[in-house]
Design an enzyme around this catalytic site. Structure first.
Site, mmCIF file in Angstrom:
data_model
loop_
_atom_site.group_PDB
_atom_site.id
_atom_site.type_symbol
_atom_site.label_atom_id
_atom_site.label_comp_id
_atom_site.label_asym_id
_atom_site.label_seq_id
_atom_site.Cartn_x
_atom_site.Cartn_y
_atom_site.Cartn_z
ATOM 1 N N ALA A 1 1.006 -1.265 0.099
ATOM 2 C CA ALA A 1 -0.110 -0.003 -0.172
ATOM 3 C C ALA A 1 0.821 1.352 0.045
ATOM 4 O O ALA A 1 0.393 2.207 0.549
ATOM 5 C CB ALA A 1 -1.009 0.066 1.277
ATOM 6 N N PHE B 1 19.027 18.681 -5.744
ATOM 7 C CA PHE B 1 18.935 17.356 -5.107
ATOM 8 C C PHE B 1 20.357 16.713 -5.885
ATOM 9 O O PHE B 1 20.406 16.988 -7.028
ATOM 10 C CB PHE B 1 17.806 16.430 -5.338
ATOM 11 C CG PHE B 1 17.164 15.931 -4.307
ATOM 12 C CD1 PHE B 1 16.364 16.621 -3.453
ATOM 13 C CD2 PHE B 1 17.280 14.597 -3.769
ATOM 14 C CE1 PHE B 1 15.806 16.296 -2.168
ATOM 15 C CE2 PHE B 1 16.637 14.038 -2.527
ATOM 16 C CZ PHE B 1 16.082 14.861 -1.760
ATOM 17 N N ASP C 1 9.473 -8.953 1.334
ATOM 18 C CA ASP C 1 8.726 -10.109 1.245
ATOM 19 C C ASP C 1 8.371 -10.533 -0.209
ATOM 20 O O ASP C 1 8.408 -11.654 -0.586
ATOM 21 C CB ASP C 1 7.338 -9.764 2.007
ATOM 22 C CG ASP C 1 7.706 -9.391 3.376
ATOM 23 O OD1 ASP C 1 8.413 -10.223 4.104
ATOM 24 O OD2 ASP C 1 7.275 -8.447 4.087
ATOM 25 N N GLN D 1 21.752 0.533 -2.613
ATOM 26 C CA GLN D 1 22.322 1.953 -2.476
ATOM 27 C C GLN D 1 22.171 2.256 -0.781
ATOM 28 O O GLN D 1 21.330 1.793 -0.274
ATOM 29 C CB GLN D 1 21.243 2.897 -3.148
ATOM 30 C CG GLN D 1 21.619 4.208 -2.784
ATOM 31 C CD GLN D 1 20.757 5.208 -3.483
ATOM 32 O OE1 GLN D 1 19.749 5.638 -2.890
ATOM 33 N NE2 GLN D 1 21.354 5.732 -4.798
ATOM 34 N N HIS E 1 22.552 5.507 1.386
ATOM 35 C CA HIS E 1 22.324 6.784 1.458
ATOM 36 C C HIS E 1 23.547 7.430 2.345
ATOM 37 O O HIS E 1 23.688 6.939 3.509
ATOM 38 C CB HIS E 1 20.956 7.080 2.308
ATOM 39 C CG HIS E 1 20.387 8.710 1.969
ATOM 40 N ND1 HIS E 1 21.098 9.656 2.747
ATOM 41 C CD2 HIS E 1 19.452 8.963 1.183
ATOM 42 C CE1 HIS E 1 20.462 10.689 2.244
ATOM 43 N NE2 HIS E 1 19.393 10.233 1.398
ATOM 44 N N LEU F 1 16.908 8.504 8.349
ATOM 45 C CA LEU F 1 17.179 9.190 7.273
ATOM 46 C C LEU F 1 17.278 10.482 7.231
ATOM 47 O O LEU F 1 16.295 11.279 8.166
ATOM 48 C CB LEU F 1 16.262 8.915 5.983
ATOM 49 C CG LEU F 1 16.675 9.690 4.719
ATOM 50 C CD1 LEU F 1 18.054 8.912 4.029
ATOM 51 C CD2 LEU F 1 15.550 9.443 3.630
ATOM 52 N N GLU G 1 18.059 14.053 1.692
ATOM 53 C CA GLU G 1 18.997 15.151 0.790
ATOM 54 C C GLU G 1 18.729 16.240 0.656
ATOM 55 O O GLU G 1 19.486 17.145 0.304
ATOM 56 C CB GLU G 1 19.194 13.880 -0.579
ATOM 57 C CG GLU G 1 20.259 14.148 -1.265
ATOM 58 C CD GLU G 1 20.678 13.217 -2.513
ATOM 59 O OE1 GLU G 1 20.362 13.471 -3.651
ATOM 60 O OE2 GLU G 1 20.918 12.103 -1.923
ATOM 61 N N ARG H 1 24.659 9.696 -4.938
ATOM 62 C CA ARG H 1 24.571 9.045 -3.663
ATOM 63 C C ARG H 1 25.702 8.039 -3.537
ATOM 64 O O ARG H 1 26.279 7.925 -2.376
ATOM 65 C CB ARG H 1 23.419 8.543 -3.091
ATOM 66 C CG ARG H 1 22.247 9.528 -2.981
ATOM 67 C CD ARG H 1 20.942 8.733 -2.714
ATOM 68 N NE ARG H 1 19.818 9.738 -2.556
ATOM 69 C CZ ARG H 1 18.560 9.532 -2.179
ATOM 70 N NH1 ARG H 1 18.012 8.317 -2.535
ATOM 71 N NH2 ARG H 1 17.664 10.502 -2.010
ATOM 72 N N HIS I 1 19.737 1.847 2.065
ATOM 73 C CA HIS I 1 18.673 2.722 1.677
ATOM 74 C C HIS I 1 17.587 2.198 0.893
ATOM 75 O O HIS I 1 16.468 2.140 0.956
ATOM 76 C CB HIS I 1 18.966 4.166 1.357
ATOM 77 C CG HIS I 1 18.072 5.148 1.011
ATOM 78 N ND1 HIS I 1 17.231 5.396 2.095
ATOM 79 C CD2 HIS I 1 17.925 5.709 -0.038
ATOM 80 C CE1 HIS I 1 16.264 6.349 1.605
ATOM 81 N NE2 HIS I 1 16.796 6.594 0.331
ATOM 82 N N GLU J 1 9.659 0.011 -5.720
ATOM 83 C CA GLU J 1 11.140 -0.376 -5.392
ATOM 84 C C GLU J 1 11.246 -1.995 -5.668
ATOM 85 O O GLU J 1 12.347 -2.623 -5.763
ATOM 86 C CB GLU J 1 11.447 0.128 -3.997
ATOM 87 C CG GLU J 1 13.028 -0.428 -3.660
ATOM 88 C CD GLU J 1 13.391 0.416 -2.219
ATOM 89 O OE1 GLU J 1 14.357 -0.118 -1.671
ATOM 90 O OE2 GLU J 1 12.446 1.082 -1.677
ATOM 91 N N ARG K 1 20.718 4.930 -7.992
ATOM 92 C CA ARG K 1 19.362 5.930 -8.061
ATOM 93 C C ARG K 1 19.807 7.269 -7.849
ATOM 94 O O ARG K 1 20.397 7.330 -6.565
ATOM 95 C CB ARG K 1 18.204 5.190 -7.217
ATOM 96 C CG ARG K 1 17.068 6.193 -7.124
ATOM 97 C CD ARG K 1 15.850 5.583 -6.572
ATOM 98 N NE ARG K 1 16.112 5.707 -5.025
ATOM 99 C CZ ARG K 1 15.999 6.657 -4.321
ATOM 100 N NH1 ARG K 1 15.467 7.788 -4.752
ATOM 101 N NH2 ARG K 1 16.071 6.443 -3.051
ATOM 102 N N LEU L 1 10.141 8.311 -5.794
ATOM 103 C CA LEU L 1 8.903 8.628 -5.643
ATOM 104 C C LEU L 1 8.407 8.783 -6.890
ATOM 105 O O LEU L 1 7.242 8.320 -7.458
ATOM 106 C CB LEU L 1 8.561 9.944 -4.796
ATOM 107 C CG LEU L 1 8.993 9.747 -3.465
ATOM 108 C CD1 LEU L 1 8.609 11.405 -2.673
ATOM 109 C CD2 LEU L 1 8.425 8.643 -2.814
#
Length: 576
Positions: free
Chosen positions: A12, A115, A216, A235, A237, A247, A250, A281, A347, A378, A389, A395
């Site tokens: 979700a 970024f 999972d 990755q 972070h 976190l 960034e 990163r 991350h 992901e 990435r 996102l």
């Protein structure tokens, strides 16, 4: 118990909710999640979502395209990346029209910040590209999409732990799950199934990921005999809170924060003189780790400082309020007054379930589709991220390819004669028996002990830097943990909210794909993006410009490869 729906989406987060919203306009959709939807890990994303809107300064889709390809260390598939950057604009504006409360410019446009790895004019310098909602962007988008799904009558099954997919004759038939609240095993019979199950940072000791991020979906796919792609690329972070891994977005560096070593130096000048703290990163994490390894960590500790003090209290409160809040509550530091101790933290997974650009799962990782089975976000690997990435592209990927997968499912369901394939009772029973079998084991091993040892070896041997000796030791350790796992004992024999059981199921998944991460890292004899081999420090395009495809058969890993899709930007040396 058997439940029936046209579409069953597992997970979700943003990918799952965006796909659910798209499909719910035409069909009966269920979203199955082991958490309440708004607790999904997408809500922890802080800094922003990428789109070359050009609201604050000049920007172009082609620049975003180039940055994503270069950031991927040229392992990203350029056909998929082109879809990503072109669909970014409509995806963001759709979220805006749904009511997502983005931060605004004085003119009322969606605001944008810098970024890492995002540049103007093909690498000249940082660009303002990340659309943001203060430092709680993922949280805002997650709630926006959840509201829209409720409005469109999506059925949510919260606190259901999905255990297996039912596949026969290369056709998806449904899933099995453990209803934690109801205390029973459930089969869901569906025409289509989509996975948006997220990442697996909990395979590592220091991670930015929630405790629920145990990969999972990847474990389920492996058990079904399907392939996974590029799992060696994990990755780290650059800025996780020291010892905790929480976190620090960034976005903090996008707003102008500095990285400082024990000598008071802004050390990124040595590693990325053009982009400094806004380098990609993988490079920034290695730079921090190098400073620590060479003795320039703060007071000899395994950390450096992230310094926000010069930004001022007003800007921190406006742009980075969540960071200030959790730093004060969790580590007792006010970033207005003191720098934040940080270290690289596990991350994000660049690899995952192989899919095409429409989200269709590829059984062999290449061309053989599993009819009716989809994945996005992901847990999937359409390979827009390649070997590394760029921040805020996660996102975007979840929203863009969740949306595309939703459209593909609707197209599939609209096809004449599409109906639910039979649900094989023998497979359902075998799945239920497997779950119940965990409760009847009589060994002496503890789930928590094995999980702790796994996380430790993954962190120390399969982290920012890797080499053959350590990887071989890690592989031997993981395989020994798999054998020890067969002798676990679960104390709770009940059915309702049996967390002993769910933690055992999670560890089973972690062990399954952890072996692929380590073996893949050992197998790939080069350094590319997040995979840095000290014994093979150069990128090797002659031998390794290709994707790793891995399956488990009879307990053994089998490898295959497929070429990277290159359409416009040829591989070149990455300089920042």
């Amino acid at each position: 118990m058997i439940i029936k729906h046209d579409v069953v989406i597992v997970g979700a987060g943003l990918a799952g909710l965006r796909a659910a919203l798209e499909a719910s306009r035409n069909y009966d959709v269920a979203v199955v999640s082991k958490l309440f939807p708004t607790r999904s890990h997408s809500g922890a994303a802080q800094g922003g979502i990428a789109a070359s809107l050009g609201n604050v300064e000049e920007d172009h889709i082609d620049w975003h395209f180039f940055d994503t390809v270069k950031g991927s260390d040229y392992l990203g598939d350029q056909d998929a990346i082109e879809y990503l950057v072109n669909d970014a604009h409509p995806a963001i504006y759709e979220l805006e029209h749904m009511g997502c409360p983005f931060s605004r410019t004085p003119e009322g446009k969606i605001n944008q910040r810098k970024f890492g790895g995002h540049t103007k004019n093909y690498g000249e310098g940082p660009v303002l590209r990340a659309c943001f909602a203060a430092d709680r962007t993922g949280h805002m988008i997650l709630h926006t999409l959840y509201d829209q799904c409720v409005k469109n009558n999506v059925r949510f099954y919260s606190e259901f732990y999905v255990t297996d997919i039912i596949v026969k004759d290369n056709i998806i038939r449904g899933i099995t799950a453990y209803d934690m609240e109801g205390g029973e095993y459930v089969a869901m019979h569906a025409k289509t199934v989509m996975f948006g199950t997220g990442g697996y940072g909990r395979a590592f000791k220091i991670t930015s990921n929630a405790h629920a991020n145990t990969g999972d979906g990847l474990g389920v796919v492996l058990r079904a005999g399907l392939a996974l792609e590029d799992l060696e690329f994990v990755q780290f972070h650059p800025t996780g809170v020291y010892k905790y891994g929480i976190l620090v977005s960034e976005g903090a560096r996008g707003e102008g924060a500095y990285l400082i070593n024990n000598d008071g130096e802004r050390f990124m000048e040595k590693y990325a003189p053009k982009l400094m703290e806004l380098a990609p990163r993988d490079l920034t994490s290695r730079s921090i780790q190098t400073e620590i390894d060479e003795g320039r960590g703060i007071n000899g500790e395994n950390c450096v400082h992230l310094d926000l003090r010069h930004l001022g209290e007003a800007k921190i409160n406006e742009r980075l309020p969540e960071i200030r809040s959790f730093c004060r509550k969790i580590i007792g530091i006010d970033p207005v007054e003191e720098p934040i101790p940080i270290e690289p933290t596990a991350h994000y997974s660049m690899g995952g379930i192989p899919v095409n650009v429409d989200g269709e799962v590829l059984a062999d990782g290449k061309s053989q589709k599993v009819e009716g089975f989809y994945a996005a976000g992901e847990c999937s690997c359409v390979s827009v991220h390649g070997a590394n990435r760029l921040g805020t592209n996660s996102l975007l990927e979840a929203v863009v390819f969740g949306r595309r997968a939703g459209k593909t499912m609707v197209k599939f369901l609209n096809a004449k004669g599409v109906d639910k394939a039979d649900l094989p009772e023998d497979q359902v029973k075998a799945s239920f028996d497997r779950i119940e079998g965990f409760k009847t084991r009589t060994g002496e091993e503890k789930v928590g002990t094995i999980r702790k040892e796994l996380q430790q070896v993954m962190m120390t041997k399969v982290g920012v830097y890797r080499e053959e000796k350590g990887l071989k030791e890690a592989l031997e350790k993981v395989r020994s943990l798999e054998k020890r796992f067969e002798k676990i004992k679960i104390d709770d024999k009940g059915m309702k909210f049996n967390t002993d059981l769910t933690e055992a199921l999670e560890l089973d998944n972690l062990l399954q794909f952890a072996e692929l991460i380590v073996s893949g890292a050992l197998n790939r004899q080069e350094s590319r993006g997040a995979q840095y081999r000290r014994d093979f420090p150069k990128r090797d395009d002659v031998n390794w410009l290709k994707h790793t495809i891995a399956v488990k058969k009879d307990g053994k890993i089998q490898y295959d490869y497929k070429p990277v899709v290159i359409t416009k930007f040829q591989p070149q040396e990455r300089k920042y």
